[in-house]
Enzyme design. Structure first.
Site, PDB file in Angstrom:
ATOM      1  N   GLU A 164       0.796  -1.228   0.000  1.00 15.72           N
ATOM      2  CA  GLU A 164       0.000   0.000   0.000  1.00 15.72           C
ATOM      3  C   GLU A 164       0.832   1.282   0.000  1.00 15.72           C
ATOM      4  O   GLU A 164       0.770   2.086   0.940  1.00 15.72           O
ATOM      5  CB  GLU A 164      -0.950   0.010   1.200  1.00 15.72           C
ATOM      6  CG  GLU A 164      -1.932  -1.146   1.189  1.00 15.72           C
ATOM      7  CD  GLU A 164      -2.997  -1.031   2.278  1.00 15.72           C
ATOM      8  OE1 GLU A 164      -2.860  -0.171   3.175  1.00 15.72           O
ATOM      9  OE2 GLU A 164      -3.955  -1.815   2.233  1.00 15.72           O
ATOM     10  N   GLU A 347      -5.487  -8.476   0.967  1.00 16.15           N
ATOM     11  CA  GLU A 347      -6.044  -8.138   2.284  1.00 16.15           C
ATOM     12  C   GLU A 347      -7.546  -7.895   2.138  1.00 16.15           C
ATOM     13  O   GLU A 347      -7.974  -7.168   1.241  1.00 16.15           O
ATOM     14  CB  GLU A 347      -5.429  -6.861   2.874  1.00 16.15           C
ATOM     15  CG  GLU A 347      -4.035  -7.037   3.398  1.00 16.15           C
ATOM     16  CD  GLU A 347      -3.484  -5.768   4.059  1.00 16.15           C
ATOM     17  OE1 GLU A 347      -4.261  -4.968   4.619  1.00 16.15           O
ATOM     18  OE2 GLU A 347      -2.254  -5.591   3.998  1.00 16.15           O
TER      19      GLU A 347
END
Ligand code: BGC
Length: 437
Positions: A164, A347
């Site tokens: 991320e 995720e």
């Protein structure tokens, strides 16, 4: 639940600083998160990751939990400051030994090790030299990737360079709610470009050590435009470019989109070719959609983020919107077409205030409903032709949730932090049964 293709990868994810503890053991150096967490007022409950889930010492117990879950893969992250305590120089063998033990334990249990190289824990000396605002950090990252692949490249089944980079740039360098706590707003763009450059250089370094397949894990959030004016549309597009395209377009050979804050002066000749090094898998982290409308006059931002009504909410107050996962998978497919590599959802998960009952059982029906909805939404996208080959729940364990400290529980397994006792929740049994089926 509909069927899934044979070989579909089911897994769970964690990250080093959130679970390992043992922050001064076996030569590990300090990271920006050690520094940040120890500063007064940064973490809501005043906690740090000094102990976290003590996974460093309990990895065998945690591997047994993974085996009990029956997952085919485990996504963990490697702490750069264990491998290179100051961010440069030779490998610290004792640090790599830990991951060696972990990887061998996973393989012995029949679980594919999926290793993320950077989940936000930059060695502090690199931050002192400018962190990701400095171009040199990208070269340092490739060197660290090389050292790690030299040791583990023969056994890791999927390499993920960055976790991320959008969130790290925005919260770490843009608004300062995460380490390293810088508040540069749109002047944070160098932290985007240098992370992506580091990704591209690391892909080359990994491939040079025949460490593959290689991926990146990006955070995506489908934009829900609130309001219907041209200004609302422009705001939604600006937010989408920043959150969903800035960290993907250049990797898939499109160059940078027209995103707020983008500073061409940071990009050197040849960089875009480095960024576009082919990847084998795109990791997709999804939690919720974002409501966006035109900003008030005089706002420093080209958009305003607004809460979305009409959804159930998690303990983080995030809307529960499984359809957002389907929407973003379709959007990626539509946007990038044949340039899109196979996708793995790296995720997906939710925080609830789970606590043991009088018998010591932890019942978490909301998490089961959340995961069930998201798995089904993903399956629908697959039926529509999106190439999805894996799904990882965030997270195996309740853990240290960054600025929220220990106040947010994301685990399939409850952790009582004072005793470090692990108790599988009812969602653990649910996920085990799903994987088995
Ligand atoms: C991060 C995880 C984090 C999770 C929940 C993701 O953005 O990769 O480290 O715990 O979200 O907030």
């Amino acid at each position: 639940m509909p069927d899934f293709p044979a070989g579909f990868r089911w897994g769970v994810s964690t990250s080093a600083y959130q679970i390992e503890g043992a922050t001064t053991v076996d030569g590990r150096g300090p990271s920006i998160w050690d520094t940040f967490a120890h500063e007064a007022g940064r973490i809501v409950d005043g906690s740090t990751g000094d102990q976290a889930c003590d996974h460093y010492h309990r990895h065998a117990e945690d591997t047994a939990l993974l085996a009990g879950l029956g997952v085919s893969a485990y996504r963990f992250s490697i702490a750069w400051p264990r491998v290179q305590p100051t961010g440069t120089g030779p490998a610290n063998a004792a640090g790599l030994d830990f991951y060696d033990r972990l990887v061998d334990g996973l393989l012995a249990a029949g679980i594919d090790p999926v290793a993320t190289l950077f989940h936000w824990d930059l060695p502090q000396p690199l931050e002192d030299a400018g962190g990701w605002l400095q171009r040199d950090t990208a070269a340092r990252f490739a060197e660290y990737a090389d050292l790690t692949a030299t040791r583990l490249g023969d056994r890791v089944k999927l390499w993920i360079t960055l976790n991320e980079p959008f969130i790290h740039m925005t919260l770490g360098y843009g608004i300062g709610t995460h380490a390293p706590g810088r508040m540069l707003l749109f002047d944070a763009f160098p932290a985007a470009h240098h992370q992506l450059l580091g990704h591209g250089l690391a892909v080359a370094a990994l491939r040079a050590r025949t460490a593959s397949p290689v991926a990146i894990a990006n955070n995506y959030s489908p934009v829900r435009q609130v309001g219907d004016t041209d200004a609302d549309r422009a705001a939604a597009q600006a937010y989408d470019a920043l959150h969903n395209r800035l960290f993907t377009d250049p990797l898939l050979g499109r160059g940078y989109p027209d995103a707020p804050g983008l500073d061409p002066a940071v990009i050197r000749d040849g960089d875009l070719d480095v960024l576009a090094a082919p990847i084998d898998v795109l990791g997709v982290n999804y939690y919720n959609p974002t409501g966006v409308r035109a900003p008030e006059e005089g706002s420093p931002l080209p958009f305003e983020m607004v809460p979305l009504d009409g959804y159930p909410r998690t303990a983080f107050d995030w809307p529960v919107a499984p359809d957002g996962l389907r929407e973003l998978l379709r959007q990626l497919h539509h946007r990038y077409g044949d340039a899109l590599p196979p996708v793995q959802v790296t995720e997906s998960g939710c925080a609830y205030d789970d606590a043991p009952d009088a018998q010591g059982r932890v019942d978490d029906p909301e998490r089961i409903a959340y995961l069930d909805g998201h798995v089904r939404a993903m399956r629908e996208a697959m039926a529509e032709g999106v190439p999805v080959t894996g799904y990882f729940v965030w997270s195996l364990l309740d853990n240290w949730e960054w600025a929220e400290g220990f106040t947010k529980r994301f685990g399939l397994v409850h952790v009582d932090y004072p005793t470090q006792r692990r108790t599988p929740k009812s969602s653990y049994a649910w996920f085990r049964d799903l994987v088995r089926r």
